[in-house]
Structures are given as C-alpha cells and as structure tokens.
Motif scaffolding. Structure first.
Motif, PDB file in Angstrom:
ATOM      1  N   VAL A 180       0.850  -1.186   0.000  1.00 47.68           N
ATOM      2  CA  VAL A 180       0.000   0.000   0.000  1.00 47.68           C
ATOM      3  C   VAL A 180       0.886   1.237   0.000  1.00 47.68           C
ATOM      4  O   VAL A 180       1.812   1.355   0.813  1.00 47.68           O
ATOM      5  CB  VAL A 180      -0.941   0.020   1.222  1.00 47.68           C
ATOM      6  N   GLU A 182       0.704   5.616  -0.019  1.00 48.86           N
ATOM      7  CA  GLU A 182      -0.186   6.630   0.543  1.00 48.86           C
ATOM      8  C   GLU A 182       0.052   7.996  -0.089  1.00 48.86           C
ATOM      9  O   GLU A 182       1.157   8.312  -0.541  1.00 48.86           O
ATOM     10  CB  GLU A 182       0.017   6.719   2.062  1.00 48.86           C
ATOM     11  N   SER A 215      -5.865   8.871  -0.888  1.00 48.79           N
ATOM     12  CA  SER A 215      -5.297   8.418   0.382  1.00 48.79           C
ATOM     13  C   SER A 215      -4.471   7.144   0.249  1.00 48.79           C
ATOM     14  O   SER A 215      -3.407   7.033   0.867  1.00 48.79           O
ATOM     15  CB  SER A 215      -6.407   8.217   1.419  1.00 48.79           C
ATOM     16  N   GLN A 216      -4.921   6.173  -0.574  1.00 52.83           N
ATOM     17  CA  GLN A 216      -4.201   4.898  -0.643  1.00 52.83           C
ATOM     18  C   GLN A 216      -4.175   4.369  -2.072  1.00 52.83           C
ATOM     19  O   GLN A 216      -5.149   4.491  -2.819  1.00 52.83           O
ATOM     20  CB  GLN A 216      -4.850   3.843   0.259  1.00 52.83           C
ATOM     21  N   TRP A 218      -3.369   0.584  -3.606  1.00 52.02           N
ATOM     22  CA  TRP A 218      -3.090  -0.826  -3.308  1.00 52.02           C
ATOM     23  C   TRP A 218      -2.522  -1.481  -4.560  1.00 52.02           C
ATOM     24  O   TRP A 218      -3.187  -1.531  -5.607  1.00 52.02           O
ATOM     25  CB  TRP A 218      -4.363  -1.549  -2.864  1.00 52.02           C
ATOM     26  N   ALA A 237       3.362   2.835   2.643  1.00 54.23           N
ATOM     27  CA  ALA A 237       2.861   2.841   4.023  1.00 54.23           C
ATOM     28  C   ALA A 237       3.845   2.104   4.920  1.00 54.23           C
ATOM     29  O   ALA A 237       4.454   1.107   4.515  1.00 54.23           O
ATOM     30  CB  ALA A 237       1.489   2.174   4.069  1.00 54.23           C
ATOM     31  N   ARG A 241      -2.477  -1.537   6.185  1.00 52.14           N
ATOM     32  CA  ARG A 241      -3.541  -0.550   6.127  1.00 52.14           C
ATOM     33  C   ARG A 241      -4.880  -1.206   5.787  1.00 52.14           C
ATOM     34  O   ARG A 241      -4.946  -2.189   5.056  1.00 52.14           O
ATOM     35  CB  ARG A 241      -3.244   0.519   5.065  1.00 52.14           C
ATOM     36  N   HIS A 242      -5.960  -0.638   6.347  1.00 52.06           N
ATOM     37  CA  HIS A 242      -7.327  -0.938   5.958  1.00 52.06           C
ATOM     38  C   HIS A 242      -7.758   0.168   5.002  1.00 52.06           C
ATOM     39  O   HIS A 242      -7.273   1.305   5.115  1.00 52.06           O
ATOM     40  CB  HIS A 242      -8.223  -0.952   7.207  1.00 52.06           C
ATOM     41  N   PRO A 245      -9.770   4.850   6.959  1.00 42.60           N
ATOM     42  CA  PRO A 245      -8.822   5.405   7.932  1.00 42.60           C
ATOM     43  C   PRO A 245      -9.182   5.008   9.351  1.00 42.60           C
ATOM     44  O   PRO A 245     -10.353   4.867   9.698  1.00 42.60           O
ATOM     45  CB  PRO A 245      -8.953   6.921   7.722  1.00 42.60           C
ATOM     46  N   ASP A 246      -8.161   4.774  10.151  1.00 41.19           N
ATOM     47  CA  ASP A 246      -8.322   4.491  11.582  1.00 41.19           C
ATOM     48  C   ASP A 246      -9.063   3.187  11.866  1.00 41.19           C
ATOM     49  O   ASP A 246      -9.630   3.005  12.944  1.00 41.19           O
ATOM     50  CB  ASP A 246      -9.051   5.656  12.286  1.00 41.19           C
ATOM     51  N   ALA A 249      -6.194  -3.191  10.315  1.00 41.01           N
ATOM     52  CA  ALA A 249      -5.979  -3.963   9.089  1.00 41.01           C
ATOM     53  C   ALA A 249      -5.906  -5.465   9.346  1.00 41.01           C
ATOM     54  O   ALA A 249      -5.570  -6.220   8.432  1.00 41.01           O
ATOM     55  CB  ALA A 249      -4.698  -3.494   8.417  1.00 41.01           C
ATOM     56  N   GLN A 255       0.039  -7.481   3.585  1.00 35.68           N
ATOM     57  CA  GLN A 255       0.671  -6.414   2.799  1.00 35.68           C
ATOM     58  C   GLN A 255       2.184  -6.411   3.037  1.00 35.68           C
ATOM     59  O   GLN A 255       2.780  -7.441   3.319  1.00 35.68           O
ATOM     60  CB  GLN A 255       0.022  -5.078   3.170  1.00 35.68           C
TER      61      GLN A 255
END
Length: 418
Positions: A180, A182, A215-216, A218, A237, A241-242, A245-246, A249, A255
């Motif tokens: 991932v 960012e 934001s991301q 993949w 990253a 990550r999921h 956000p927040d 994962a 990943q």
C-alpha cells in the motif's frame, strides 16, 4: 429475509432450499414467479421476487477440476473462497478475484462483478460454460460454441434462467505480493492515470474525493513485477492498512510485500474473516478507461456532497469482454465504486446528480448495486441490449424470472402484465 447489507427485506411469499438440481427444476416448473439467491450480496432488488425464493446453499457443492482442459466445473452456490482453497490444493488458480472472497460464483458472474487490473477481465471472463434451469424446468448447458446465446446468458441478471453450475478456465497457481502506498497527489494521478493503473497486476485507489491527494494505492504485484516504494509522489505505508482510515488492518490480506499465493493477495479481505452486515451500501459505475481523468475530475466537483456520505470510494480497472450485458462489454474500463454509509435516503437522493455527471462518459452501473433504474439509456450503453430483451421475452414470456427492477431495466413488463 434480508440481503447481505440488511438494507432491504425480500418480498418472497415462500422460501425453498432444494437439495438437488432435479428438485430445483420441479420448484421452478411449478412456480408462477421464482428467483434464486446465493450470498445475497446485491444491494438492490435485482434478485427479489414476490413469488418463491430458492436458496442454493443446500445444493451439492461440487468442484471438479479437469486438468486436460484446464477448467474447473463448480456449482453455482459455491463461494469464491471455497473454490479458491480447492484450486490451490491442486496447484491451479483463476485469473482474478473481487475484494471479498465470500460471494457466490453464480451471483457474482450474473451481475458482472470484478476485481482490478487493466488486462484482467471481470470474473465472468473465466466462464467457459454455464448450466441453467429454464422457466419450464428444463436444464440446459451453454458453452462458448453456442455463440450469442452463451454471450447473452453469462451476465444475465437471472432473467434467462437460474444458474446451477459453471465451468471456469484455470491456470497454474501464482505468487503475489501486496503493498500500500499513501498520499498520491490528484494532479499527478490524473496526468498519469493509465501508467499508475498499469503499475502492477491489480491496482486499486481509495479516496473520498476531498483534498489534494488520494489516500491509498493498493498494488497487488506478481513475483516478476518489481516492488514499488514510490509512485508519482505516493510513498509506501509503514504498516498494514485498511481501506478506511483508523480501522485495524487485521482482517485485510497481508501487505508489506510479503510473498503469498494469489488467493491470499487478490482479495482485499481474508476469507476467514466474516464481513459485517448492515454497515454499508454500495454503488458502482463502469466507463471507458480513456474517460477516467475527466470523469474523476467531474466526481471531485461533488466532493463536498460525497464525502459526508462515503466510507470510501475505490477506483479499479478491467479488460474488455464480449458478454452482452457486462459493464465491460467491448471496452477497457475504469470502475468507480462507492461504499456508502448506511444512509439510504440520502444516498438515493444524491445518486441522480452523480449519474448525471457520469452520463456523458458512458457510465454503466453495476447491476447488483444502487443506481437509478430510470436514469439510463440502456440501448445506448449496451449495443446488444435489444437482443437481450428479445431473448428474455422468448425464454420467459410469462415473466417467471422477472421483477419490478428487471421490468424497469428491460423497458416493458413481461407478458404476464405485472
């Protein structure tokens, strides 16, 4: 009985769980109206009926590999997760997977569900033959040698028959890595969109369209593809990550470029993780890849209205195919997916405005997700649409497999006058 997300309650008067195709055929023959349900992962009423719902989970779950033909024959109710585990044990794979492995093979194929990758067809692209129960209870098998009848039936919205089995192309198992990145600047993403989306076997962008960056990113890469630590300003990253956000994962596929097999990298979420229900809605619009930068810029103009309703939006790609009602019919495409908060009234109020923005780009809605049925010129979007409508009328003149949504899409009620 409700769907996967819990946003709609089905209208069926009766539910049956046949334990054989012969029993299913008898139910279909006797019913005035009937529809099949698999994993119930549609967000609209494409699979609804006011007659009999047949659930396919009690049918024998066959998965039979043919190594001579490089195919696998699978019962329609089997999930991709179960199929993939069996295939991997034999050292073979299918070409791509959706973000969730829990969906049924038949339902995913019938609605044109897909993964990502500019050269990767949708899940329907693997289909070599399809087994159907017609309204009369007759069982038929159609293969690529059947030409138009086959091409119309694979992405068939349940209008041409109940799918009891499919034959899928397989290939040798392959290893992948997932990373991932960012904060991809929007300006650079739009300027280099084809290159970014071609930077790995499967690429997804996650955004809410607000701000100056995506934001991301993949990247699901083959073993032969180099690991990328930077991409047009996006940087790797530092941890898993999921897409949201927040959010932890722990339920996402592995990943940080750790090697693994295709089935454990192509989906976003692990098969052993049971997705939550009732927490989201979904819409998706598929349009020609060359229109992606202009279409994304148009969607960004709605960011102030979109962001409060969105969990996240995913941007993917897909190769062209020949299935008449496939959203990827004869066009390499970009797919703009919207995962909405469970605010259906607000989402449905915004959808016409979003669809108006995307209409000049030839956007085709995903058949199993939320869209405005009356807001699209189906015959312009799908060159073989009139042919599909004719086939639906000839195979099902009494409208046994129809419902209000299909009547709206096909333009005229079935002959029964519903």
């Amino acid at each position: 009985m409700k769907n996967w997300a819990g946003n709609l309650e089905y209208s069926s008067a009766k539910v049956e769980r046949p334990e054989s195709v012969a029993e299913l055929a008898q139910i279909v023959e006797r019913a005035a109206r009937v529809k099949a349900l698999g994993s119930r992962h549609s967000f609209n009423r494409v699979g609804d009926t006011d007659g009999v719902h047949v659930l396919l989970d009690a049918l024998p779950q066959h998965i039979a590999l043919d190594t001579d033909r490089n195919t696998v024959r699978v019962s329609g109710g089997v999930s991709y997760g179960a199929l993939c585990r069996t295939l991997e044990q034999s050292g073979v794979a299918i070409h791509n997977l959706a973000s969730l492995p829990h969906i049924s093979v038949a339902g995913a194929v019938q609605t044109g569900t897909h993964g990502s990758g500019v050269d990767n067809p949708s899940l329907a692209g693997a289909v070599q033959s399809i087994d159907l129960v017609r309204p009369s209870g007759e069982t038929v098998t159609l293969s690529r040698e059947d030409g138009d009848e086959f091409l119309a039936s694979v992405v068939g919205l349940g209008a041409l028959g109940i799918v009891t089995g499919l034959e899928l192309a397989v290939q040798p198992s392959f290893e992948m890595r997932q990373r991932v990145l960012e904060d991809l600047p929007w300006e650079r993403a739009l300027a280099a969109f084809p290159e970014i989306m071609s930077s790995a076997y499967s690429v997804s962008l996650f955004t809410n369209y607000a701000g100056d960056t995506i934001s991301q990113v993949w990247l699901k890469a083959l073993g032969s593809e180099p690991p990328l630590t930077e991409l047009f300003g996006a940087t790797a990253a530092l941890g898993p990550r999921h897409p949201l956000p927040d959010v932890s994962a722990e339920n996402c596929t592995i990943q940080l470029d750790e090697p693994g097999q295709w089935l454990d990298r192509l989906p976003h979420f692990r098969h052993e993780f049971t997705p939550s229900k009732g927490e989201e809605l979904q819409s998706e619009f598929i349009l020609p890849l060359e229109h992606a930068p202009a279409a994304l810029q148009a969607v960004r103009s709605l960011a102030d209205k979109l962001a409060p309703l969105l969990f996240v939006s995913e941007i993917r790609t897909g190769a062209a195919d020949e299935f008449w009602l496939s959203p990827f019919y004869r066009q390499q495409s970009v797919a703009l997916h919207f995962t909405w908060k469970p605010l259906q009234a607000e989402v449905e109020a915004l959808l016409p405005e979003l669809e108006d923005l995307l209409r000049p780009f030839g956007a085709r809605p995903h058949w199993g997700k939320l869209f405005s049925p009356g807001g699209h010129d189906w015959e312009t979007l799908y060159p073989r649409f009139a042919g599909f409508r004719s086939l639906a009328s000839s195979h099902d003149p009494e409208g046994k497999f129809r419902n209000a949504l299909l009547d709206s899409i096909l333009g005229v009620p079935a002959a029964s006058g519903r």
